[in-house]
Write an enzyme that holds these catalytic residues in place. Sequence first.
Site, mmCIF file in Angstrom:
data_model
loop_
_atom_site.group_PDB
_atom_site.id
_atom_site.type_symbol
_atom_site.label_atom_id
_atom_site.label_comp_id
_atom_site.label_asym_id
_atom_site.label_seq_id
_atom_site.Cartn_x
_atom_site.Cartn_y
_atom_site.Cartn_z
ATOM 1 N N HIS A 142 -3.517 7.363 25.875
ATOM 2 C CA HIS A 142 -2.722 6.328 25.211
ATOM 3 C C HIS A 142 -2.821 5.003 25.956
ATOM 4 C CE1 HIS A 142 0.851 4.618 23.163
ATOM 5 N NE2 HIS A 142 1.089 4.095 24.352
ATOM 6 N N GLU A 143 -2.655 5.027 27.269
ATOM 7 C CA GLU A 143 -2.667 3.778 28.038
ATOM 8 C C GLU A 143 -4.054 3.145 28.060
ATOM 9 O OE1 GLU A 143 -0.040 2.349 28.790
ATOM 10 O OE2 GLU A 143 1.330 4.024 28.469
ATOM 11 N N HIS A 146 -4.735 1.175 24.960
ATOM 12 C CA HIS A 146 -4.210 -0.190 24.958
ATOM 13 C C HIS A 146 -5.250 -1.165 25.501
ATOM 14 C CE1 HIS A 146 -0.121 0.309 23.634
ATOM 15 N NE2 HIS A 146 0.192 1.162 24.601
ATOM 16 N N GLU A 204 1.603 0.346 19.889
ATOM 17 C CA GLU A 204 1.922 1.699 20.342
ATOM 18 C C GLU A 204 1.370 2.744 19.380
ATOM 19 O OE1 GLU A 204 3.223 2.727 23.147
ATOM 20 O OE2 GLU A 204 3.351 0.671 23.876
#
Length: 274
Positions: A142-143, A146, A204
Amino acid sequence: MNRSSKLFQITSFVFIIAFAWSCTTVPITGRKQLTGVISSDQVIAMSAEAYKQVLDSLPMSNNQTQVAMIKRVGGKIQKAVEKYLNDSGNGNLLKGFNWEFNLIENDTTVNAWAMPGGKVAFYTGILPICKDDLGVAVVMGHEVAHAIAKHGQERMNQNYAKQVGLSIGAIALGQDPTMSQQMVFRAIGIGTDLALLKYSRTHESEADELGLTFMAIAGYDPREAPKFWERMSAGSGGQAPPEFLSTHPSHETRIKRLNDALPEALKYYNESSK
């Protein structure tokens, strides 16, 4: 109209045109985003400096087992991302990346974040919810998503337009390093701004979707992602802020969207398991 007013209008018009031409597309999802006024090179350079300052100001974990886990999972996600982007013709998105994966000693902060250029940090407080490599992979994917989707750069450009102003932004950005650092921190969610929360929730959700793919390619079962957020929801004790005031989707919304995205992600996981 006096000369200064006319000059202001002309300059503002030029910057408006520049912003219009600076809208790009996220190659993986196809979403339009504003990234071009503050370039990737500028953003990565500012982020590297901000990342160093954060790490210099906070205690780093001495738990070698946990540190090794963060670096191990980070390295696998990194290789998966590089393979995915190179195979899809989007390897240019990795220009300037200098990956780092670090663990900050803070048991009360349940968080992790990534800066543009592949700079990732976990806090020890999130590890009990991660539990193991698989849980770390959910957060790591997920990070990293980004950073790959240029969410930080996009938010910096949004803040640039909102706070600095079209006509003096470029000058101010170069002359005020403190403001540049603040923009980096805001871009990764350190600090809040209700006017930008809508975009942050979009980021997100996009990072959730991309993160599933990245962890699957790395050989981690993406079906762990909804389970991780179920644990996160249980750990919050119902204290999460209302979704409309949160930079993250509600736990319920996030879990549903992840489950909806699983069939596509599992294609990559099944392929990686062969």
